[in-house]
Design a protein around this motif. Structure first.
Motif, PDB file in Angstrom:
ATOM      1  N   PRO A 208       0.840  -1.205   0.000  1.00 29.56           N
ATOM      2  CA  PRO A 208       0.000   0.000   0.000  1.00 29.56           C
ATOM      3  C   PRO A 208       0.875   1.255   0.000  1.00 29.56           C
ATOM      4  CG  PRO A 208      -0.006  -1.029   2.175  1.00 29.56           C
ATOM      5  CD  PRO A 208       0.844  -1.903   1.300  1.00 29.56           C
ATOM      6  N   GLY A 209       1.147   1.784  -1.160  1.00 32.52           N
ATOM      7  CA  GLY A 209       2.095   2.891  -1.302  1.00 32.52           C
ATOM      8  C   GLY A 209       1.595   4.160  -0.607  1.00 32.52           C
ATOM      9  N   VAL A 210       2.469   4.786   0.131  1.00 28.00           N
ATOM     10  CA  VAL A 210       2.128   6.054   0.792  1.00 28.00           C
ATOM     11  C   VAL A 210       1.957   7.153  -0.256  1.00 28.00           C
ATOM     12  CG1 VAL A 210       3.043   7.867   2.303  1.00 28.00           C
ATOM     13  CG2 VAL A 210       3.190   5.465   2.998  1.00 28.00           C
ATOM     14  N   THR A 211       2.869   7.191  -1.218  1.00 29.61           N
ATOM     15  CA  THR A 211       2.798   8.228  -2.257  1.00 29.61           C
ATOM     16  C   THR A 211       1.548   8.005  -3.114  1.00 29.61           C
ATOM     17  OG1 THR A 211       5.188   7.888  -2.284  1.00 29.61           O
ATOM     18  CG2 THR A 211       4.307   9.509  -3.824  1.00 29.61           C
ATOM     19  N   ARG A 212       1.236   6.738  -3.365  1.00 29.54           N
ATOM     20  CA  ARG A 212      -0.008   6.381  -4.079  1.00 29.54           C
ATOM     21  C   ARG A 212      -1.205   7.047  -3.406  1.00 29.54           C
ATOM     22  NH1 ARG A 212      -4.115   2.873  -2.967  1.00 29.54           N
ATOM     23  NH2 ARG A 212      -4.969   1.541  -4.609  1.00 29.54           N
ATOM     24  N   ARG A 213      -1.297   6.864  -2.091  1.00 33.67           N
ATOM     25  CA  ARG A 213      -2.436   7.379  -1.335  1.00 33.67           C
ATOM     26  C   ARG A 213      -2.495   8.900  -1.399  1.00 33.67           C
ATOM     27  NH1 ARG A 213      -3.391   6.145   5.066  1.00 33.67           N
ATOM     28  NH2 ARG A 213      -2.185   8.035   5.365  1.00 33.67           N
ATOM     29  N   THR A 214      -1.357   9.539  -1.189  1.00 28.64           N
ATOM     30  CA  THR A 214      -1.329  11.008  -1.190  1.00 28.64           C
ATOM     31  C   THR A 214      -1.696  11.552  -2.571  1.00 28.64           C
ATOM     32  OG1 THR A 214       0.345  10.948   0.517  1.00 28.64           O
ATOM     33  CG2 THR A 214       0.135  13.009  -0.689  1.00 28.64           C
ATOM     34  N   LEU A 215      -1.145  10.948  -3.620  1.00 28.51           N
ATOM     35  CA  LEU A 215      -1.433  11.444  -4.975  1.00 28.51           C
ATOM     36  C   LEU A 215      -2.893  11.181  -5.361  1.00 28.51           C
ATOM     37  CD1 LEU A 215       1.892  10.568  -6.779  1.00 28.51           C
ATOM     38  CD2 LEU A 215       1.037  12.834  -6.240  1.00 28.51           C
ATOM     39  N   MET A 216      -3.461  10.093  -4.864  1.00 27.60           N
ATOM     40  CA  MET A 216      -4.882   9.830  -5.142  1.00 27.60           C
ATOM     41  C   MET A 216      -5.761  10.902  -4.495  1.00 27.60           C
ATOM     42  SD  MET A 216      -4.978   5.680  -4.950  1.00 27.60           S
ATOM     43  CE  MET A 216      -6.738   5.539  -4.742  1.00 27.60           C
ATOM     44  N   LYS A 217      -5.365  11.335  -3.288  1.00 25.86           N
ATOM     45  CA  LYS A 217      -6.119  12.409  -2.616  1.00 25.86           C
ATOM     46  C   LYS A 217      -5.997  13.712  -3.411  1.00 25.86           C
ATOM     47  CE  LYS A 217      -5.773  10.983   2.165  1.00 25.86           C
ATOM     48  NZ  LYS A 217      -4.881  11.133   3.302  1.00 25.86           N
ATOM     49  N   ILE A 218      -4.774  13.993  -3.870  1.00 19.14           N
ATOM     50  CA  ILE A 218      -4.552  15.218  -4.647  1.00 19.14           C
ATOM     51  C   ILE A 218      -5.389  15.166  -5.928  1.00 19.14           C
ATOM     52  CG2 ILE A 218      -2.822  16.477  -6.011  1.00 19.14           C
ATOM     53  CD1 ILE A 218      -0.762  15.752  -3.819  1.00 19.14           C
ATOM     54  N   ALA A 219      -5.386  14.003  -6.582  1.00 19.33           N
ATOM     55  CA  ALA A 219      -6.155  13.850  -7.827  1.00 19.33           C
ATOM     56  C   ALA A 219      -7.644  14.078  -7.563  1.00 19.33           C
ATOM     57  CB  ALA A 219      -5.920  12.469  -8.420  1.00 19.33           C
ATOM     58  N   ALA A 220      -8.141  13.510  -6.468  1.00 13.77           N
ATOM     59  CA  ALA A 220      -9.563  13.679  -6.138  1.00 13.77           C
ATOM     60  C   ALA A 220      -9.880  15.157  -5.888  1.00 13.77           C
ATOM     61  CB  ALA A 220      -9.919  12.832  -4.927  1.00 13.77           C
ATOM     62  N   ASN A 221      -8.986  15.858  -5.191  1.00 10.67           N
ATOM     63  CA  ASN A 221      -9.196  17.295  -4.945  1.00 10.67           C
ATOM     64  C   ASN A 221      -9.213  18.098  -6.237  1.00 10.67           C
ATOM     65  OD1 ASN A 221      -9.354  16.913  -2.235  1.00 10.67           O
ATOM     66  ND2 ASN A 221      -7.214  17.424  -1.821  1.00 10.67           N
ATOM     67  N   LEU A 222      -8.507  17.593  -7.247  1.00 13.12           N
ATOM     68  CA  LEU A 222      -8.470  18.286  -8.550  1.00 13.12           C
ATOM     69  C   LEU A 222      -9.619  17.831  -9.456  1.00 13.12           C
ATOM     70  CD1 LEU A 222      -4.616  18.019  -9.259  1.00 13.12           C
ATOM     71  CD2 LEU A 222      -5.873  20.124  -8.751  1.00 13.12           C
ATOM     72  N   GLN A 223     -10.558  17.061  -8.860  1.00 16.68           N
ATOM     73  CA  GLN A 223     -11.714  16.526  -9.609  1.00 16.68           C
ATOM     74  C   GLN A 223     -11.294  15.554 -10.705  1.00 16.68           C
ATOM     75  OE1 GLN A 223     -14.544  17.609  -8.257  1.00 16.68           O
ATOM     76  NE2 GLN A 223     -13.511  19.195  -7.092  1.00 16.68           N
ATOM     77  N   MET A 224     -10.116  14.953 -10.552  1.00 15.45           N
ATOM     78  CA  MET A 224      -9.706  13.923 -11.517  1.00 15.45           C
ATOM     79  C   MET A 224     -10.321  12.595 -11.078  1.00 15.45           C
ATOM     80  SD  MET A 224      -5.669  14.781 -11.875  1.00 15.45           S
ATOM     81  CE  MET A 224      -5.033  16.184 -12.769  1.00 15.45           C
ATOM     82  N   LYS A 225     -10.690  11.762 -12.051  1.00 11.10           N
ATOM     83  CA  LYS A 225     -11.319  10.483 -11.699  1.00 11.10           C
ATOM     84  C   LYS A 225     -10.246   9.413 -11.473  1.00 11.10           C
ATOM     85  CE  LYS A 225     -15.116   7.547 -12.464  1.00 11.10           C
ATOM     86  NZ  LYS A 225     -15.670   6.582 -13.357  1.00 11.10           N
ATOM     87  N   VAL A 226     -10.301   8.767 -10.304  1.00 12.78           N
ATOM     88  CA  VAL A 226      -9.348   7.707  -9.995  1.00 12.78           C
ATOM     89  C   VAL A 226     -10.100   6.384  -9.867  1.00 12.78           C
ATOM     90  CG1 VAL A 226      -7.552   6.925  -8.407  1.00 12.78           C
ATOM     91  CG2 VAL A 226      -7.953   9.370  -8.689  1.00 12.78           C
ATOM     92  N   VAL A 227      -9.630   5.360 -10.563  1.00  9.84           N
ATOM     93  CA  VAL A 227     -10.266   4.042 -10.525  1.00  9.84           C
ATOM     94  C   VAL A 227      -9.231   3.044 -10.009  1.00  9.84           C
ATOM     95  CG1 VAL A 227     -11.377   2.240 -11.905  1.00  9.84           C
ATOM     96  CG2 VAL A 227     -11.693   4.651 -12.504  1.00  9.84           C
ATOM     97  N   GLU A 228      -9.621   2.256  -8.991  1.00 11.11           N
ATOM     98  CA  GLU A 228      -8.704   1.251  -8.453  1.00 11.11           C
ATOM     99  C   GLU A 228      -9.056  -0.111  -9.031  1.00 11.11           C
ATOM    100  OE1 GLU A 228      -7.535   1.727  -4.158  1.00 11.11           O
ATOM    101  OE2 GLU A 228      -9.240   3.086  -4.225  1.00 11.11           O
ATOM    102  N   ARG A 229      -8.220  -0.559  -9.967  1.00  9.48           N
ATOM    103  CA  ARG A 229      -8.400  -1.878 -10.581  1.00  9.48           C
ATOM    104  C   ARG A 229      -7.086  -2.297 -11.234  1.00  9.48           C
ATOM    105  NH1 ARG A 229      -8.258  -1.459 -16.040  1.00  9.48           N
ATOM    106  NH2 ARG A 229      -9.030   0.453 -17.021  1.00  9.48           N
TER     107      ARG A 229
END
Ligand code: PDD
Length: 285
Positions: A208-229
């Motif tokens: 479970p990457g720490v940077t993965r998690r932080t960047l996913m939060k940043i992406a969500a704040n920028l209204q970017m769509k993130v899909v986990e698959r």
């Protein structure tokens, strides 16, 4: 000018690297029986550090090693080591092994864990590779089945990284059952042509990457769509963008996979934006 000695930390003592010793019977050395963490240091302080210390605690718990320190104690040692080494930018490494005992696969549950920590000077903020994009190769994932545990037993990753080096590329993406699991020391991402950011869902198959998690939060704040698959190498070959993330690279664009140009051959706008926002957040926090 005499270079000041590199100072490492071993079991409560700060000492020059050349004077540091680990017993031959340490289980980390004999069995890879230990856990590690790597946090980034920027402008002389750790960044995004707390989730690394939380993951350290979780990994230790999963293999029944008692965490020898509280979060605040870990932070105090990290800060002291950074200061003693005058580290401005780079990495701080923590390793906790089960401890020292006569070589035997089993040992009593109460032996004292070994703690080793050191810093590495390594500029990553203005990494030129982030501007040109990195090349990667793909290889079968040879690892064990508990990749969510940040184990020091890294033989499969060492071989994957050696293969990358021999191929003259920056990273290897590991593949299992037709799908990318993750990089040898990073999390794998693609951006589809529809603009979705895709990264594998958390499970025992990946760290479970720490940077993965932080960047996913940043992406969500920028209204970017993130899909986990999970995604295939073919999907990556045809993606709009490809990148990988870790504490030591943050977000690294990929421009070739197995020698084929991908993502138009230049770093894309999504990874550039995520990288920029990451540094903006950590530098202003
Ligand atoms: N590696 N996956 C694997 C297998 C890793 O080894 C790492 C990190 C990551 C990314 O995790 P994070 O974002 O928390 O750094 C994913 C470190 C940097 C290393 O082994 O040096």
């Amino acid at each position: 000018m005499t270079p000041s000695p590199r100072i490492v930390y071993v079991n409560g003592t700060y000492l020059p690297l050349e004077e540091a010793k680990i017993p031959v019977m340490d289980r980390g050395f004999l069995f890879g029986d230990g856990i590690y963490e790597v946090s980034a240091v920027l402008h002389g302080r750790t960044i995004d550090n707390l989730p690394h210390l939380e993951r350290l605690d979780r990994s230790l718990g999963e293999i029944a090693i008692k965490n020898p320190h509280s979060i605040n104690e870990w932070i105090a040692i990290q800060d002291e080591l950074i200061a003693r080494n005058g580290l401005a930018e780079g990495l701080i490494y923590i390793e906790v092994t089960r401890g020292v005992y006569e070589r035997d696969f089993t040992c009593p549950p109460d032996i004292a864990p070994t703690v080793v920590m050191f810093t590495q000077a390594k500029p990553f903020r203005d990494n030129p590779l982030a501007k040109t994009g990195a090349a990667i190769i793909t290889l079968p994932d040879l690892r064990w089945k508990r990749r969510d545990i940040k184990s020091t037993a890294l033989l499969a990753q060492v071989l994957a990284k050696q293969a990358a080096k021999a191929a003259g590329v920056a990273e290897t993406w590991m593949v299992e059952d037709g799908h990318v699991t993750e990089g040898a020391s990073s999390t794998a991402f693609i951006v589809t042509r529809a603009g979705e950011i895709v990264t594998r869902e958390l499970s025992t198959s990946i760290l479970p990457g720490v940077t993965r998690r932080t960047l996913m939060k940043i992406a969500a704040n920028l209204q970017m769509k993130v899909v986990e698959r999970a995604f295939t190498v073919d999907e990556a070959m045809n993606a709009a963008e490809i990148f990988f993330t870790s504490a030591s690279t943050i977000a690294m664009p990929v421009v070739t996979i197995d020698g084929k140009t991908v993502g138009g051959g230049t770093p894309g706008p999504v990874v550039a934006k995520l990288r920029e926002m990451y540094f903006e957040e950590v530098e202003n926090s």
